[in-house]
Scaffold this active site. Structure first.
Site, mmCIF file in Angstrom:
data_model
loop_
_atom_site.group_PDB
_atom_site.id
_atom_site.type_symbol
_atom_site.label_atom_id
_atom_site.label_comp_id
_atom_site.label_asym_id
_atom_site.label_seq_id
_atom_site.Cartn_x
_atom_site.Cartn_y
_atom_site.Cartn_z
ATOM 1 N N GLN A 1 0.798 -1.032 -0.167
ATOM 2 C CA GLN A 1 0.436 0.178 -0.229
ATOM 3 C C GLN A 1 0.819 1.448 0.152
ATOM 4 O OE1 GLN A 1 -3.700 -0.609 2.889
ATOM 5 N NE2 GLN A 1 -1.866 -1.836 3.568
ATOM 6 N N VAL B 1 3.578 3.830 -1.263
ATOM 7 C CA VAL B 1 3.642 4.912 -2.306
ATOM 8 C C VAL B 1 5.693 5.310 -2.464
ATOM 9 C CG1 VAL B 1 1.358 4.958 -3.036
ATOM 10 C CG2 VAL B 1 2.754 6.741 -1.236
ATOM 11 N N HIS C 1 -1.449 1.156 -4.540
ATOM 12 C CA HIS C 1 -1.627 1.977 -3.938
ATOM 13 C C HIS C 1 -0.906 3.937 -4.418
ATOM 14 C CE1 HIS C 1 -3.856 1.652 0.459
ATOM 15 N NE2 HIS C 1 -4.851 1.058 -0.968
ATOM 16 N N CYS D 1 -1.887 12.478 -16.492
ATOM 17 C CA CYS D 1 -2.885 13.699 -16.745
ATOM 18 C C CYS D 1 -3.956 13.043 -17.274
ATOM 19 C CB CYS D 1 -2.558 13.123 -18.611
ATOM 20 S SG CYS D 1 -3.643 14.631 -19.004
HETATM 21 P P1 OAD Z 1 -1.479 3.351 9.314
HETATM 22 O O1 OAD Z 1 -0.854 4.341 9.363
HETATM 23 O O2 OAD Z 1 -2.474 3.195 9.191
HETATM 24 O O3 OAD Z 1 -1.123 2.156 10.133
HETATM 25 C C1 OAD Z 1 0.579 1.817 10.091
HETATM 26 C C2 OAD Z 1 0.778 1.040 10.798
HETATM 27 O O4 OAD Z 1 2.011 0.018 10.667
HETATM 28 C C3 OAD Z 1 -0.089 1.043 12.124
HETATM 29 O O5 OAD Z 1 -1.107 -0.355 12.454
HETATM 30 C C4 OAD Z 1 0.846 1.094 13.422
HETATM 31 O O6 OAD Z 1 0.888 0.445 14.701
HETATM 32 C C5 OAD Z 1 2.305 -0.258 12.549
HETATM 33 N N1 OAD Z 1 3.800 0.427 12.882
HETATM 34 C C6 OAD Z 1 3.825 1.518 13.244
HETATM 35 N N2 OAD Z 1 5.978 1.237 13.334
HETATM 36 C C7 OAD Z 1 6.245 0.198 13.078
HETATM 37 C C8 OAD Z 1 6.706 -0.208 12.703
HETATM 38 N N3 OAD Z 1 7.680 0.398 13.267
HETATM 39 N N4 OAD Z 1 6.868 -1.427 12.391
HETATM 40 C C9 OAD Z 1 5.833 -2.689 12.373
HETATM 41 N N5 OAD Z 1 4.487 -1.993 12.134
HETATM 42 C C10 OAD Z 1 4.722 -0.244 12.349
HETATM 43 O O7 OAD Z 1 -0.674 2.784 7.618
HETATM 44 P P2 OAD Z 1 -1.639 1.897 6.400
HETATM 45 O O8 OAD Z 1 -2.140 0.660 7.409
HETATM 46 O O9 OAD Z 1 -0.263 1.601 5.730
HETATM 47 O O10 OAD Z 1 -4.333 4.777 1.676
HETATM 48 O O11 OAD Z 1 -2.473 2.971 5.752
HETATM 49 C C11 OAD Z 1 -3.562 2.632 4.388
HETATM 50 C C12 OAD Z 1 -3.253 3.409 3.637
HETATM 51 O O12 OAD Z 1 -4.693 4.333 4.568
HETATM 52 C C13 OAD Z 1 -2.542 4.239 3.067
HETATM 53 O O13 OAD Z 1 -1.815 3.157 1.586
HETATM 54 C C14 OAD Z 1 -3.118 5.405 2.727
HETATM 55 C C15 OAD Z 1 -3.602 5.479 4.098
HETATM 56 O O14 OAD Z 1 -5.211 5.997 3.046
HETATM 57 C C16 OAD Z 1 -4.056 5.890 0.537
HETATM 58 O O15 OAD Z 1 -3.215 6.914 0.573
HETATM 59 C C17 OAD Z 1 -4.794 5.705 -0.170
HETATM 60 ZN ZN ZN Z 2 -2.592 14.989 -21.210
#
Ligand code: OAD
Ligand code: ZN
Length: 238
Positions: free
Chosen positions: A96, A98, A114, A122
């Protein structure tokens, strides 16, 4: 607890989220000090927000791209790259994130569901560009082909992630589905572990805290990805 002896003949699919890059200095979204604490999601992560204020949206992603380009992969990214060296195509990463850190660590089998901070497209003709080929110093970069507005190649809320067809096949066919560093609240990614479990995979999770979808894991390790993942993968490699 369902357990399994891992061999290079097995198919392993790994889903990663912001937590795997936290130790590289990239901010997560929902932790204290996370990206979404300082920004309204609808302003910077929706097509509607871009239509209202593309300059604000571009500034947000230019800053994120700068941070990502300066960040270095951590031991968790490198461990997965090492696993790919041994497992080849049997190890696939769905991320997920980027930030590009899996590729920087040497992983090739990566699906950035993502999108990617280093690309844009564009909104009129949908041509895609590497940001390095575009003049980003202007407030709103324009398409070299048609003059339309370019936007970051990021999947925003309300949009359909990339590669869902491929990801579905990976989920159906994998023996092990591992999830690292994601809070398990953003769908469809948050539902992948449930599907993988229903289709017979052994499910393994690594996260700093229990995620929302914790019930679907056969094995769960609480702690930092950079500490836990290299040890786990080391065991698999030996
Ligand atoms: P989150 O910020 O929601 O969750 C990150 C998770 O990683 C949390 O549960 C933390 O506890 C855990 N964490 C933090 N540090 C860590 C470490 N050192 N080792 C292991 N775990 C750790 O991020 P995502 O779940 O990736 O989407 O979020 C999903 C999506 O929501 C993203 O891709 C983004 C966001 O909105 C879009 O922008 C489309
Ligand atoms: Zn164009």
């Amino acid at each position: 607890m369902k357990s399994i002896k891992i061999t290079p003949k097995m198919n392993i699919t790994v889903l990663t989220g912001a937590g795997i890059s936290a130790e590289s200095g990239i901010r997560t979204f929902r932790d204290t000090g996370g990206l979404w604490e300082n920004h309204r999601i609808e302003d910077v992560a929706t097509p509607e927000g871009f239509a209202i204020n593309p300059e604000l949206v571009w500034n947000f992603y230019k800053e994120r791209q700068k941070n990502a380009s300066e960040a270095k992969p951590n031991p968790a990214h490198f461990a997965l790259a090492e696993l790919e060296e041994k497992f080849g195509k049997n190890l696939q990463i769905v991320t997920q994130n980027v930030d590009g850190l899996h590729r920087k660590a040497g992983s090739n089998n990566v699906y950035e569901m993502h999108g990617r901070l280093d690309k844009c497209f564009c909104i009129d003709c949908f041509s895609k560009y590497d940001n390095s080929s575009i003049d980003l110093s202007v407030k709103i970069p324009l398409c070299p082909k048609c003059g339309g507005k370019l936007r970051p190649d990021i999947i925003w809320f309300g949009e359909i992630p990339y590669y869902l067809d491929i990801i579905e096949k990976l989920i159906l066919n994998c023996d092990v589905f591992m999830v690292v560093g994601t809070s398990g609240v953003v769908y469809p990614a948050a539902g992948f572990v449930m599907s993988a479990k229903y289709h017979g995979a052994v499910t393994i999770g690594i996260n700093l805290e229990k995620p929302s979808n914790a019930d679907f894991f056969d094995q769960f390790y609480i702690g930092k990805a950079g500490d836990l993942l290299p040890d786990l993968i080391e065991q698999w490699l030996n």
